[in-house]
Scaffold this motif. Structure first.
Motif, PDB file in Angstrom:
ATOM      1  N   ASN A  42      42.956  81.024  62.720  1.00 38.21           N
ATOM      2  CA  ASN A  42      43.416  80.473  61.519  1.00 38.21           C
ATOM      3  C   ASN A  42      42.344  79.673  60.926  1.00 38.21           C
ATOM      4  O   ASN A  42      42.178  78.405  60.803  1.00 38.21           O
ATOM      5  CB  ASN A  42      44.526  79.476  62.282  1.00 38.21           C
ATOM      6  N   PHE A 101      44.148  75.120  57.559  1.00 33.72           N
ATOM      7  CA  PHE A 101      44.854  74.841  58.751  1.00 33.72           C
ATOM      8  C   PHE A 101      44.522  73.619  59.672  1.00 33.72           C
ATOM      9  O   PHE A 101      43.553  73.108  59.753  1.00 33.72           O
ATOM     10  CB  PHE A 101      44.597  75.977  59.709  1.00 33.72           C
ATOM     11  N   ILE A 109      45.240  72.482  63.234  1.00 37.22           N
ATOM     12  CA  ILE A 109      45.717  73.119  64.524  1.00 37.22           C
ATOM     13  C   ILE A 109      45.847  71.775  65.579  1.00 37.22           C
ATOM     14  O   ILE A 109      44.819  71.130  65.917  1.00 37.22           O
ATOM     15  CB  ILE A 109      44.784  74.115  65.043  1.00 37.22           C
ATOM     16  N   ILE A 152      50.642  74.713  64.234  1.00 42.47           N
ATOM     17  CA  ILE A 152      49.827  75.104  63.109  1.00 42.47           C
ATOM     18  C   ILE A 152      50.334  74.748  61.806  1.00 42.47           C
ATOM     19  O   ILE A 152      51.621  75.419  61.544  1.00 42.47           O
ATOM     20  CB  ILE A 152      49.245  76.554  63.172  1.00 42.47           C
ATOM     21  N   GLU A 193      49.908  75.077  57.844  1.00 43.59           N
ATOM     22  CA  GLU A 193      49.097  75.664  56.848  1.00 43.59           C
ATOM     23  C   GLU A 193      49.444  75.169  55.611  1.00 43.59           C
ATOM     24  O   GLU A 193      50.288  74.911  55.164  1.00 43.59           O
ATOM     25  CB  GLU A 193      49.261  77.272  56.883  1.00 43.59           C
ATOM     26  N   SER A 206      54.149  84.753  65.359  1.00 42.16           N
ATOM     27  CA  SER A 206      54.644  83.336  64.926  1.00 42.16           C
ATOM     28  C   SER A 206      55.919  82.727  65.307  1.00 42.16           C
ATOM     29  O   SER A 206      56.771  83.644  65.467  1.00 42.16           O
ATOM     30  CB  SER A 206      54.251  82.908  63.174  1.00 42.16           C
TER      31      SER A 206
END
Length: 400
Positions: free
Chosen positions: A279, A293, A295, A327, A329, A375
């Motif tokens: 990512n 991203f 995380i 995560i 985004e 995901s």
């Protein structure tokens, strides 16, 4: 000539005089001869009692004694009688008893002999010798030998006789508790994935049979260990008589927590790097937009996996490390700024543990979890997917 006739006549007269003078004695001798002939005829036709031929003895230890008898002598005796009953000559019977196959083949070329041999075999099969008990004997036990004959054409007597067991050596009793006291158990592995092994024993090795679930043990579990039947059999020859239950419950203790793995934190940092690589921020064209991203590591799990080689049949134990990440985004490449939240799993499919450390040196990207490209919309969904992949996952915690 007249003299010769006179001499013969004199001998005849003397013989008559002897008979007259010893008539009583001759009568007695004749009677004795007749009785002897009758006795010999009776003995020749009287059914044979095989009990004495068996020559029964007892050996071993009290409680584990064994009956022994001269089976080969008994078998030969039955065959001899069978051959004689089938009217096979003594000479031919000796050939059959010698097991000389070449000589026997020659005899069997004669159809008449072959019929006699078949008859003798049927007589032999009609005789059965049985003992009600031959092993695990104790002094004072009663053992009965039974001879059963299913044919009236073979002169062997159907009979039985009871013998009292005596002369067995003194023995001592031993239980599974006595054996367990002298067996050292080795509980290895981690809580939830522990295993039990027989480490050492005063009485020898390969004494115990371990439970089927011996690779998934937790502290506080009880496992049932059993005494191997072969070991029980071997005790009798040493004068020890095994008594009581063949199994015993043993408590599992001393298994380490998976969270105690010394380099677990280092391993999780390494998995963090996998998640960041998958990512990675895209800021190469800021004028057009960016994709960034955030995380966050949420929960970490470890499970044990075992695989057996088809070639060597050796079972290898390793561990699977899985970490769930949240995560966020932020993608600005599109006209509308897109912000999404997903949950993904990263880790290693197979990683060895040695001396309470994960073998990170040999953990490669090719061993990463197959679930990493998927995901999930929530932590619960990701956790459920993880448990569906392997129900044995155990949660671990450590300082970040």
């Amino acid at each position: 000539m007249n003299n010769l006739l006179k001499r013969n006549e004199s001998k005849i007269n003397n013989g008559k005089k002897f008979v007259k003078g010893h008539r009583k004695l001759l009568s007695i001798v004749t009677s004795i001869l007749i009785v002897l002939i009758i006795i010999f005829s009776f003995l020749a036709t009287r059914p044979t009692n095989l009990i004495s031929t068996a020559d029964i003895t007892f050996s071993g230890y009290d409680g584990n004694g064994t009956l022994k008898y001269k089976n080969d002598v008994l078998d030969r005796k039955i065959k001899e009688i069978s051959y004689k009953a089938a009217k096979i000559s003594e000479k031919d019977a000796k050939v059959l008893l010698s097991d000389n196959t070449s000589a026997i083949d020659i005899l069997e070329t004669d159809p008449a002999f072959e019929q006699k041999e078949k008859l003798a075999d049927s007589y032999n099969s009609a005789v059965d010798v049985d003992f009600n008990k031959e092993s695990n004997l104790s002094n004072g036990d009663k053992v009965t030998m039974t001879v059963t004959v299913d044919s009236t054409d073979i002169p062997i007597k159907s009979t039985k006789k009871t013998f009292t067991v005596k002369g067995l050596k003194k023995s001592s009793k031993i239980t599974i508790s006595d054996i367990i006291k002298n067996v050292s158990f080795n509980f290895s592995g981690y809580n939830g994935f522990g295993s039990i092994h027989e480490k050492s024993a005063k009485y020898g090795s390969n004494i115990l049979s371990m439970p089927v679930n011996k690779y998934n043990l937790s502290n506080g579990d009880t496992v049932k260990v059993k005494i191997n039947p072969d070991y029980i059999d071997s005790l009798g020859g040493k004068g020890k008589i095994f008594t009581g239950s063949h199994s015993k419950e043993v408590a599992v203790t001393g298994l380490k927590s998976l969270s105690s793995i010394e380099n677990l934190n280092e391993a999780l940092i390494q998995v963090d790097a996998l998640a960041k690589t998958a990512n990675k921020d895209d800021k190469e064209s800021p004028d057009l937009g960016t994709d960034t991203f955030t995380i966050k590591r949420l929960t970490s799990y470890i499970t044990n996996i075992r695989s057996t080689s088809f070639v060597t049949s050796v079972t290898h134990s390793s561990y699977r490390l899985a970490v769930i990440y949240k995560i966020n985004e932020n993608n600005t490449f599109s006209i509308e700024n897109q912000k999404t939240t997903s949950y993904k799993i990263y880790g290693y499919n197979s990683i060895d543990i040695s001396n309470n450390k994960l073998d990170l040196k040999n953990a490669s990207s090719s061993d990463t979890l197959s679930l990493l490209n998927q995901s999930y919309t929530s932590l619960d969904e990701a956790t459920s997917a993880l448990k569906a992949d392997n129900s044995g996952y155990t949660k671990v915690t450590t300082e970040k």
